[in-house]
Write a protein that holds these residues in place. Structure first.
Motif, mmCIF file in Angstrom:
data_model
loop_
_atom_site.group_PDB
_atom_site.id
_atom_site.type_symbol
_atom_site.label_atom_id
_atom_site.label_comp_id
_atom_site.label_asym_id
_atom_site.label_seq_id
_atom_site.Cartn_x
_atom_site.Cartn_y
_atom_site.Cartn_z
ATOM 1 N N ASP A 93 25.863 3.072 10.334
ATOM 2 C CA ASP A 93 25.385 1.805 9.794
ATOM 3 C C ASP A 93 26.277 0.621 10.134
ATOM 4 N N ARG A 94 27.419 0.882 10.761
ATOM 5 C CA ARG A 94 28.346 -0.202 11.088
ATOM 6 C C ARG A 94 28.583 -0.363 12.589
ATOM 7 N N ASP A 95 28.622 0.722 13.328
ATOM 8 C CA ASP A 95 28.860 0.619 14.768
ATOM 9 C C ASP A 95 27.685 -0.081 15.451
ATOM 10 N N PRO A 96 27.968 -1.044 16.346
ATOM 11 C CA PRO A 96 26.896 -1.832 16.988
ATOM 12 C C PRO A 96 26.264 -1.081 18.159
ATOM 13 N N VAL A 97 25.579 0.009 17.844
ATOM 14 C CA VAL A 97 24.955 0.852 18.863
ATOM 15 C C VAL A 97 23.496 1.087 18.475
ATOM 16 N N VAL A 98 22.583 0.679 19.359
ATOM 17 C CA VAL A 98 21.151 0.818 19.119
ATOM 18 C C VAL A 98 20.559 1.623 20.279
ATOM 19 N N LEU A 99 19.838 2.690 19.959
ATOM 20 C CA LEU A 99 19.319 3.621 20.953
ATOM 21 C C LEU A 99 17.805 3.564 21.004
ATOM 22 N N PHE A 100 17.271 3.742 22.215
ATOM 23 C CA PHE A 100 15.822 3.771 22.417
ATOM 24 C C PHE A 100 15.460 5.047 23.182
ATOM 25 N N ASP A 101 14.462 5.769 22.669
ATOM 26 C CA ASP A 101 14.014 6.994 23.338
ATOM 27 C C ASP A 101 12.606 7.294 22.834
ATOM 28 N N GLY A 102 12.023 8.378 23.316
ATOM 29 C CA GLY A 102 10.685 8.732 22.890
ATOM 30 C C GLY A 102 10.148 9.926 23.653
ATOM 31 N N LEU A 103 8.870 10.192 23.471
ATOM 32 C CA LEU A 103 8.238 11.356 24.082
ATOM 33 C C LEU A 103 7.924 11.169 25.560
ATOM 34 N N THR A 104 8.050 9.952 26.070
ATOM 35 C CA THR A 104 7.554 9.606 27.398
ATOM 36 C C THR A 104 8.125 10.469 28.505
ATOM 37 N N LYS A 105 9.437 10.530 28.623
ATOM 38 C CA LYS A 105 10.077 11.272 29.713
ATOM 39 C C LYS A 105 10.602 12.622 29.232
ATOM 40 N N ASN A 106 11.423 12.605 28.182
ATOM 41 C CA ASN A 106 12.140 13.809 27.782
ATOM 42 C C ASN A 106 11.240 14.904 27.229
ATOM 43 N N TRP A 107 10.065 14.542 26.714
ATOM 44 C CA TRP A 107 9.091 15.528 26.256
ATOM 45 C C TRP A 107 7.867 15.580 27.162
ATOM 46 N N ARG A 108 7.804 14.675 28.135
ATOM 47 C CA ARG A 108 6.746 14.650 29.159
ATOM 48 C C ARG A 108 5.346 14.393 28.557
ATOM 49 N N TYR A 109 5.310 13.482 27.582
ATOM 50 C CA TYR A 109 4.044 13.028 27.001
ATOM 51 C C TYR A 109 3.942 11.505 27.112
ATOM 52 N N PRO A 110 3.908 10.962 28.330
ATOM 53 C CA PRO A 110 3.900 9.497 28.468
ATOM 54 C C PRO A 110 2.670 8.838 27.855
ATOM 55 N N GLY A 111 1.535 9.528 27.905
ATOM 56 C CA GLY A 111 0.306 8.921 27.401
ATOM 57 C C GLY A 111 0.239 8.797 25.894
ATOM 58 N N TRP A 112 1.147 9.457 25.184
ATOM 59 C CA TRP A 112 1.130 9.377 23.722
ATOM 60 C C TRP A 112 1.683 8.047 23.229
ATOM 61 N N ARG A 113 2.546 7.412 24.014
ATOM 62 C CA ARG A 113 3.156 6.140 23.624
ATOM 63 C C ARG A 113 3.819 6.229 22.250
ATOM 64 N N VAL A 114 4.643 7.265 22.078
ATOM 65 C CA VAL A 114 5.410 7.413 20.846
ATOM 66 C C VAL A 114 6.887 7.279 21.196
ATOM 67 N N ALA A 115 7.537 6.281 20.641
ATOM 68 C CA ALA A 115 8.948 6.025 20.919
ATOM 69 C C ALA A 115 9.662 5.684 19.625
ATOM 70 N N TRP A 116 10.998 5.643 19.712
ATOM 71 C CA TRP A 116 11.760 5.309 18.515
ATOM 72 C C TRP A 116 12.996 4.494 18.851
ATOM 73 N N THR A 117 13.435 3.751 17.845
ATOM 74 C CA THR A 117 14.686 3.012 17.881
ATOM 75 C C THR A 117 15.584 3.617 16.824
ATOM 76 N N VAL A 118 16.844 3.902 17.185
ATOM 77 C CA VAL A 118 17.807 4.476 16.254
ATOM 78 C C VAL A 118 19.021 3.555 16.202
ATOM 79 N N GLY A 119 19.436 3.181 15.008
ATOM 80 C CA GLY A 119 20.573 2.264 14.889
ATOM 81 C C GLY A 119 20.920 1.977 13.443
#
Length: 420
Positions: free
Chosen positions: A239-265
């Motif tokens: 909750d304090r370190d200035p690090v924001v991550l973006f990932d999702g199902l597109t590449k790493n799960w190989r479901y690009p058509g689902w358009r499900v992603a997340w932001t973690v921070g």
């Protein structure tokens, strides 16, 4: 003046992949036509891989999921994302991610757009070369100022923590956007180097916006461990370190058509990007978010990651060898992603220019992406003529092996003809 109903609108450029695909469609491209070879594609092959979990073939819609999803995503998926990061990267660490550290969005571009819309009047650093879609993203929101940082081919696009410290302090950067592993070069920041980046960000209060959509396509890893990397491993306080991550199902799960992603921070960041989502996109698909929860179960993540690594590792080795035989040079062997950043300068003219190669290869039903598209230039403030990447192309080994073989045969014939 001829009225066309669009006088109030500005010309909106297409990203590199969309540009080349649109040009290919004009010449008859069909993604399901086996005669076409799309080395420009930004998605991995989506079929069954040896050792991978079964592909999802259908989604059952609960009547309750006919309603809008919360803008920040359904609680079950947010909790599953947080649990996955804690399991993969934060075992035994006192600070753990919770659902409050996660926002779900309808794709990676939506996640990045929410973040860009939430930035204040700050200097935001970005690298050259990097992901083509960053260009318009960095121009459309005028609150922040985009500051380009050049990476040198002669150094293999390396950028050490001490380089980061100098740039942040010298340019007054409050945020930095980067893909890691890098699209297009395949450069991976990992281990002690990535930890050093976060130390600098923490010390100088510079937010790292890390696009980690290729974080499971890692080719330099410790044998026996899962081949993946994330800055989440090196965060001290979520909750304090200035690090924001973006990932999702597109590449790493190989479901690009689902358009499900997340932001973690940090929670404060998640609250901001969720508020931005309320007016930008309104939130993602509730049924697909529900279906995504099971894809984050430990056994599914491990099996999919190992299967992807085994299949794409073999394709990578073969593809690099074949492109090298054709005459394409590499400034750096890709340590991540499923791309090869090819230096064309030793090819015979006119194939030594990325745009010329694209125009001639597409006549052979082979699609590539010219390197100039990765010379991220928000607002076109720099002259395109001066781009350092005219003699580069990005080649994707996302397609199945048989597509790669056919494409390379055609590229080899094209080069042989040009040599006379």
């Amino acid at each position: 003046m001829k009225a066309d109903g669009a006088h109030a609108f500005r010309p909106v450029p297409r990203t590199g992949v969309i540009y080349v695909t649109t040009e290919a469609v004009r010449r008859g491209y069909d993604g399901h036509d086996p005669q076409w070879c799309n080395l420009g594609q930004g998605q991995p092959e989506t079929g069954l891989l040896s050792g991978a979990p079964p592909r999802v073939e259908g989604v059952t819609i609960d009547p309750r999921d006919r309603d809008y999803a919360p803008v920040g995503g359904i609680d079950e998926l947010r909790e599953a994302v947080a649990a996955m990061y804690n399991r993969l990267y934060r075992r035994g660490m006192p600070s753990q991610y919770t659902a409050d550290n996660v926002a779900i969005s309808s794709g990676g571009r939506a996640a990045l757009t929410r973040a860009a819309a939430s930035l204040g009047r700050v200097n935001l650093g970005h690298f050259l070369p990097d992901y083509t879609a960053y260009e318009e993203l960095l121009d459309i929101f005028r609150a922040f100022t985009a500051i380009p940082i050049l990476l040198e081919p002669e150094r293999g696009y390396a950028f050490r923590p001490e380089d980061l410290r100098r740039e942040v302090a010298g340019r007054g950067l409050s945020a930095l956007l980067i893909s890691n592993p890098c699209n297009p070069t395949g450069k991976l920041i990992s281990g002690e180097e990535l930890s050093g980046w976060i130390d600098v960000a923490r010390a100088l209060d510079c937010t790292l916006l890390l696009d980690e959509f290729y974080s499971h396509y890692v080719w330099t890893h410790v044998p026996g461990e899962l081949p993946l990397e994330s800055a989440a491993r090196y965060v001290e306080d979520v909750d304090r370190d200035p690090v924001v991550l973006f990932d999702g199902l597109t590449k790493n799960w190989r479901y690009p058509g689902w358009r499900v992603a997340w932001t973690v921070g940090p929670r404060a960041v998640i609250e901001a990007v969720t508020s931005a989502g309320s007016f930008l996109d309104g939130g993602g698909s509730r049924p697909l978010q529900r279906a995504a929860v099971s894809l984050l179960e430990p056994q599914v993540v491990e099996a999919e990651t190992r299967a992807v690594h085994e299949t794409f590792r073999r394709k990578r080795a073969w593809f690099i060898d074949r492109l090298t035989e054709i005459g394409v040079e590499l400034d750096r062997t890709p340590e991540g992603t499923f791309y090869v950043w090819g230096n064309l300068s030793k090819l015979p003219p006119p194939l030594d220019d990325g745009m010329s190669l694209f125009e001639r290869a597409i006549d052979r039903k082979v699609i590539t992406v010219p390197g100039v598209f990765f010379d991220v230039n928000p607002g076109k403030r720099r002259s395109a003529v001066a781009s350092r990447f005219h003699s580069y192309s990005r080649f994707s080994f996302g397609p199945p092996r048989e597509v790669l073989e056919l494409a390379c045969d055609r590229l080899a014939a094209l080069v042989q003809e040009a040599r006379g």
